[in-house]
Design an enzyme around this catalytic site. Structure first.
Site, PDB file in Angstrom:
ATOM      1  N   GLU A   1       0.823  -1.455   0.220  1.00 22.24           N
ATOM      2  CA  GLU A   1       0.286  -0.576   0.290  1.00 22.24           C
ATOM      3  C   GLU A   1       1.050   1.080   0.075  1.00 22.24           C
ATOM      4  OE1 GLU A   1      -2.078  -1.803   3.428  1.00 22.24           O
ATOM      5  OE2 GLU A   1      -0.885  -0.077   5.139  1.00 22.24           O
TER       6      GLU A   1
ATOM      7  N   CYS B   1       3.414   7.773   0.747  1.00 25.47           N
ATOM      8  CA  CYS B   1       4.117   7.388   1.691  1.00 25.47           C
ATOM      9  C   CYS B   1       4.266   6.500   0.965  1.00 25.47           C
ATOM     10  CB  CYS B   1       2.919   7.302   2.847  1.00 25.47           C
ATOM     11  SG  CYS B   1       3.905   6.613   4.211  1.00 25.47           S
TER      12      CYS B   1
ATOM     13  N   CYS C   1       7.653  -7.168   6.606  1.00 21.88           N
ATOM     14  CA  CYS C   1       8.594  -7.064   7.303  1.00 21.88           C
ATOM     15  C   CYS C   1       8.836  -7.343   8.210  1.00 21.88           C
ATOM     16  CB  CYS C   1       7.898  -5.379   8.118  1.00 21.88           C
ATOM     17  SG  CYS C   1       9.496  -4.555   9.145  1.00 21.88           S
TER      18      CYS C   1
ATOM     19  N   CYS D   1       7.855  -5.089  15.548  1.00 17.81           N
ATOM     20  CA  CYS D   1       7.024  -3.739  16.545  1.00 17.81           C
ATOM     21  C   CYS D   1       5.344  -4.140  17.049  1.00 17.81           C
ATOM     22  CB  CYS D   1       7.071  -2.751  15.727  1.00 17.81           C
ATOM     23  SG  CYS D   1       9.211  -2.096  14.885  1.00 17.81           S
TER      24      CYS D   1
ATOM     25  N   CYS E   1       3.080  -2.158  15.537  1.00 20.00           N
ATOM     26  CA  CYS E   1       2.596  -1.952  14.111  1.00 20.00           C
ATOM     27  C   CYS E   1       1.864  -3.231  13.446  1.00 20.00           C
ATOM     28  CB  CYS E   1       4.258  -1.979  13.653  1.00 20.00           C
ATOM     29  SG  CYS E   1       4.017  -1.871  11.621  1.00 20.00           S
TER      30      CYS E   1
ATOM     31  N   CYS F   1       0.283   2.305   8.658  1.00 25.35           N
ATOM     32  CA  CYS F   1       1.059   1.353   8.396  1.00 25.35           C
ATOM     33  C   CYS F   1       0.268  -0.031   8.439  1.00 25.35           C
ATOM     34  CB  CYS F   1       2.662   1.076   8.783  1.00 25.35           C
ATOM     35  SG  CYS F   1       4.839  -0.109   8.086  1.00 25.35           S
TER      36      CYS F   1
HETATM   37  N1  SAH Z   1       9.808   0.051   9.294  1.00 20.43           N
HETATM   38  C1  SAH Z   1      10.171   2.066   8.755  1.00 20.43           C
HETATM   39  C2  SAH Z   1       8.851   2.818   8.132  1.00 20.43           C
HETATM   40  C3  SAH Z   1       7.771   1.759   8.151  1.00 20.43           C
HETATM   41  S1  SAH Z   1       7.158   3.012  10.247  1.00 20.43           S
HETATM   42  C4  SAH Z   1      10.432   2.549  10.688  1.00 20.43           C
HETATM   43  O1  SAH Z   1      10.077   1.926  11.717  1.00 20.43           O
HETATM   44  O2  SAH Z   1      10.220   4.107  10.754  1.00 20.43           O
HETATM   45  C5  SAH Z   1       6.966   4.279   9.741  1.00 20.43           C
HETATM   46  C6  SAH Z   1       6.065   4.988  11.554  1.00 20.43           C
HETATM   47  O3  SAH Z   1       4.931   4.414  11.542  1.00 20.43           O
HETATM   48  C7  SAH Z   1       7.181   4.652  11.867  1.00 20.43           C
HETATM   49  O4  SAH Z   1       7.798   5.727  12.930  1.00 20.43           O
HETATM   50  C8  SAH Z   1       6.186   3.676  13.333  1.00 20.43           C
HETATM   51  O5  SAH Z   1       6.920   3.749  14.220  1.00 20.43           O
HETATM   52  C9  SAH Z   1       4.860   3.802  12.752  1.00 20.43           C
HETATM   53  N2  SAH Z   1       3.933   3.146  13.344  1.00 20.43           N
HETATM   54  C10 SAH Z   1       4.277   2.025  13.394  1.00 20.43           C
HETATM   55  N3  SAH Z   1       2.863   1.599  13.437  1.00 20.43           N
HETATM   56  C11 SAH Z   1       1.683   2.329  13.820  1.00 20.43           C
HETATM   57  C12 SAH Z   1       0.599   2.116  14.184  1.00 20.43           C
HETATM   58  N4  SAH Z   1      -0.666   1.255  14.688  1.00 20.43           N
HETATM   59  N5  SAH Z   1       0.680   3.995  15.107  1.00 20.43           N
HETATM   60  C13 SAH Z   1       1.052   4.565  14.985  1.00 20.43           C
HETATM   61  N6  SAH Z   1       2.266   5.237  13.895  1.00 20.43           N
HETATM   62  C14 SAH Z   1       2.564   3.346  13.592  1.00 20.43           C
END
Ligand code: SAH
Length: 351
Positions: A95, A108, A115, A119, A122, A339
């Protein structure tokens, strides 16, 4: 699909010229191809009408022309966000999210299908890593959005590598894609208007510094102690906070651009006054901005989005310490623009 075909949209102009020359064709053929691909935006060789049938057939034999099939387009009710769900040639889904913000038009983009980093907050992490995207697959997300906007007389201004995946784990293809997105004849997005967001992959940050690209760097810090960060971001066990900040300082010394730290606010976990004060102490000596992102709830969640009061308190403490902090209210909450979220809704058959 013929696996041996070369994907045109992943090539630099000089590489394309080399292929054209290897095929024994005239030099101006490269210009023609570039014009069809990027100015006229055609999606097959058949449409390249100023080329003879023979030349078209030869190109078709040699090159692949990637198309992303847009299988879902969702608009937020506030219409400042559109989310595209793309099907790749192998039927995998990724996406991209397009956001309107004043004069900015930001896309974006995803860098991986899924991935591997796990995390805990996420949505993409739940997929695991399926595969890396090719440079062409990254570039085409941008070209698609650029065509979408240009059809409305509008223009893409910014690109953030903040979609699905960890860009520094797909380093070569991501860097190639960034250079291609920046080229005049492609999407022509200024290099300073491209930002890469990383989980905090330390060797990747050092390697990126050596590229001497004037892109923006964003680092997902998300916590202020190693114990806390390791709990939500397993990568922290490999590269703890101090090592990460050391890499970021070295990056700044080389690239001389302010770094952005992202901080996803999880209520009752990392949004207390103590967290804010620890964050200030950690970032004191790094020229940086902080992007506070109230957590965007995903299904079967263990966390809670902070109430407005907690968000305001957190940001106020940072501002009082003269740190530049902005809150990024997840755009398009109602279309699950976080994300990896749309992916899951499609998987579950939710429209
Ligand atoms: N892997 C990279 C880029 C993808 S995530 C990274 O970790 O930066 C992009 C951003 O979205 C990151 O800052 C992550 O912490 C945040 N993110 C992921 N899931 C989220 C959610 N459910 N709510 C808010 N931010 C989120």
């Amino acid at each position: 699909m013929n696996a041996e075909k070369i994907e045109l949209k992943g090539l630099f102009p000089e590489e394309l010229a080399q292929h054209v020359s290897d095929m024994g064709l005239e030099r101006y053929r490269t210009r023609q191809l570039i014009d069809w691909l990027y100015n006229k935006g055609v999606t097959d060789f058949e449409s390249m009408t100023n080329l003879s049938k023979t030349v078209r057939a030869r190109f078709d034999e040699q090159f692949a022309l990637l198309r992303l099939n847009c299988v879902g387009e969702m608009r937020s009710s506030s219409t400042d966000t559109v989310k595209f769900l793309f099907e790749l040639p192998d039927k995998r889904l990724i996406e991209s999210v397009l956001m309107w913000d004043g004069k900015r038009r930001t896309l974006c983009v995803s860098s991986q299908v899924g991935c591997p980093l796990d995390c805990q907050f996420c949505a993409t992490a739940r997929m695991g890593l399926i595969r890396n995207l090719t440079a062409a697959e990254i570039v085409e997300q941008v070209l698609y959005a650029q065509r979408f906007l240009r059809a409305k007389g509008d223009e893409l201004t910014h690109v953030v590598m903040m979609g699905m995946g960890e860009p520094l784990l797909n380093f070569d293809q991501v860097i190639r894609a960034i250079r291609l997105i920046n080229l005049d004849y492609g999407a022509a997005v200024g290099i300073r208007r491209i930002t890469l967001s990383t989980v905090g992959h330390v060797p990747g940050i050092a390697k990126l510094a050596r590229e001497k690209l004037k892109i923006g760097l964003a680092v997902s810090l998300n916590a202020t102690t190693d114990e806390q960060r390791s709990e939500i971001m397993p990568i922290n066990r490999k590269w703890p906070i101090e090592e990460l900040l050391c890499a970021v300082r070295a990056y700044y010394d080389q690239v001389k651009r302010w770094v952005t730290f992202e901080y996803v606010l999880l209520h009752g976990f990392n949004d207390t006054a103590e967290d804010a004060h620890r964050l200030i102490a950690l970032l004191r000596d790094i020229p940086c901005k902080i992007n506070v992102i109230p957590w965007n709830p995903i299904d079967d969640a263990r966390y809670e989005r902070p109430p407005q009061k907690a968000i305001d308190r957190f940001v106020d403490i940072l501002s009082q310490a003269k740190l530049t902090a902005t809150v990024r209210y997840s755009k398009g909450d109602d279309i699950a623009a976080g994300c990896g979220q749309l992916y899951w809704e499609m998987e579950r058959g939710v429209k």
